[in-house]
Design a protein around this motif. Structure first.
Motif, PDB file in Angstrom:
ATOM      1  N   THR A 213       0.993  -1.077  -0.001  1.00 56.90           N
ATOM      2  CA  THR A 213      -0.333   0.483  -0.240  1.00 56.90           C
ATOM      3  C   THR A 213       1.251   1.070   0.411  1.00 56.90           C
ATOM      4  N   ALA A 214       2.028   1.213   0.761  1.00 58.64           N
ATOM      5  CA  ALA A 214       2.621   2.406   0.961  1.00 58.64           C
ATOM      6  C   ALA A 214       3.840   2.419  -0.810  1.00 58.64           C
ATOM      7  N   THR A 215       3.795   1.758  -1.389  1.00 57.40           N
ATOM      8  CA  THR A 215       4.427   1.899  -2.612  1.00 57.40           C
ATOM      9  C   THR A 215       3.761   2.444  -3.576  1.00 57.40           C
ATOM     10  N   ASN A 216       2.461   1.819  -3.463  1.00 60.76           N
ATOM     11  CA  ASN A 216       1.487   2.219  -4.644  1.00 60.76           C
ATOM     12  C   ASN A 216       1.243   3.752  -4.467  1.00 60.76           C
ATOM     13  N   LEU A 217       1.399   3.858  -3.140  1.00 63.72           N
ATOM     14  CA  LEU A 217       1.166   5.748  -2.678  1.00 63.72           C
ATOM     15  C   LEU A 217       1.960   6.563  -3.354  1.00 63.72           C
TER      16      LEU A 217
END
Length: 276
Positions: A109-113
């Motif tokens: 999730t952090a990566t996609n943000l």
């Protein structure tokens, strides 16, 4: 030194049924060991290292600040590794925190943000500037993209290891950015591959550790990777160990853990060589 253990490395790699790509660089003598290093592999979470570099490049250029806050919405949350998917939607996190979570917890999730902030095209542009050719970044994580070869995130052991060498030498963005990236990668929580057989660093508080590793893992079914910088007293290695078509997770775990142990034991080998 790598020449002395080349046969051991080849025996270890060939003991598996999967396909492996290995690149090892020994900084002190500039020796290299390579095996299928031009072979292309699905990148999995290894692609998060260049993403981290791209984020910090934009911070260095004044386009972002590590203290900028990003709100995590319920629609941003994706499956796989990480903790953000389990937390309350609407929470704000700094870019710094998202980068740390992306690397040490492999938080998707952090990566996609972070990908949304920078854009896929901008990340790939940075990667091209940094010398990546076969390595390609094409899609966000955990969105069930096509696994067709020309639509996948791809890496090679050769290009990833060259990038790690550049980070170790302070050649990506700036010396301070490279120090920051290594500091983050040293906090890695997933240590069941290359470092898993290494002795514990317990001892007197404040003592110099007998080893450190700044690294990142990557996994999807059939694929297991571990790349990073391996620090021993008097010895420093850049290692990229990639795999695909493995019959189970035990095989690459065994091979990569024994690889880490073999390099750790070069300390004793080097003492013998230097005395002879």
């Amino acid at each position: 030194m790598l020449k002395q253990i080349e046969n051991d490395l080849l025996r270890l790699i060939s003991s598996g049924k999967g396909t492996y790509g290995i690149s090892i660089y020994y900084f002190e003598t500039e020796e290299e060991f390579v095996y299928n290093h031009d072979e292309e592999f699905y990148a999995a979470s290894i692609i998060k290292i260049p993403i981290m570099s791209a984020v910090l490049a934009q911070v260095s250029e004044g386009k972002r600040s590590l203290s900028d806050k990003i709100r995590v919405r319920s629609e941003d949350m994706v499956s796989g590794d990480g903790i953000l998917k389990n937390l309350t939607p609407g929470t704000e996190w700094t870019i710094h925190d998202l980068v740390v979570l992306m690397i040490i917890e492999s938080d998707n999730t952090a990566t996609n943000l972070l990908i949304d902030i920078l854009g896929v095209e901008n990340i790939q542009l940075y990667m091209t500037i940094w010398g990546f050719k076969q390595t390609q970044f094409r899609h966000k994580l955990q969105i069930k993209p096509s696994r067709k070869h020309n639509e996948s995130n791809l890496i090679t052991a050769k290009e990833m290891n060259h990038f790690l060498r550049d980070i170790a030498m302070g050649n990506i963005v700036s010396m301070s950015v490279c120090r920051k990236m290594i500091e983050i990668m040293k906090q890695q929580k997933m240590n069941d591959l290359l470092p898993s057989l290494l002795p514990e660093n317990d001892g007197i508080i404040g003592m110099i550790p007998i080893w450190e590793m700044a690294h990142k893992t990557g996994y999807v079914p059939g694929v297991e990777h571990n790349v990073g910088l391996f620090y021993l007293p008097g010895h420093t290695f850049a290692i990229s160990a990639l795999s695909k078509n493995v019959p189970n997770r035990d095989e690459p775990k065994r091979i990569m853990s024994e690889l880490g142990s073999l390099l750790f034991n070069t300390r004793e080998l080097s003492r013998y060589i230097n005395k002879s």
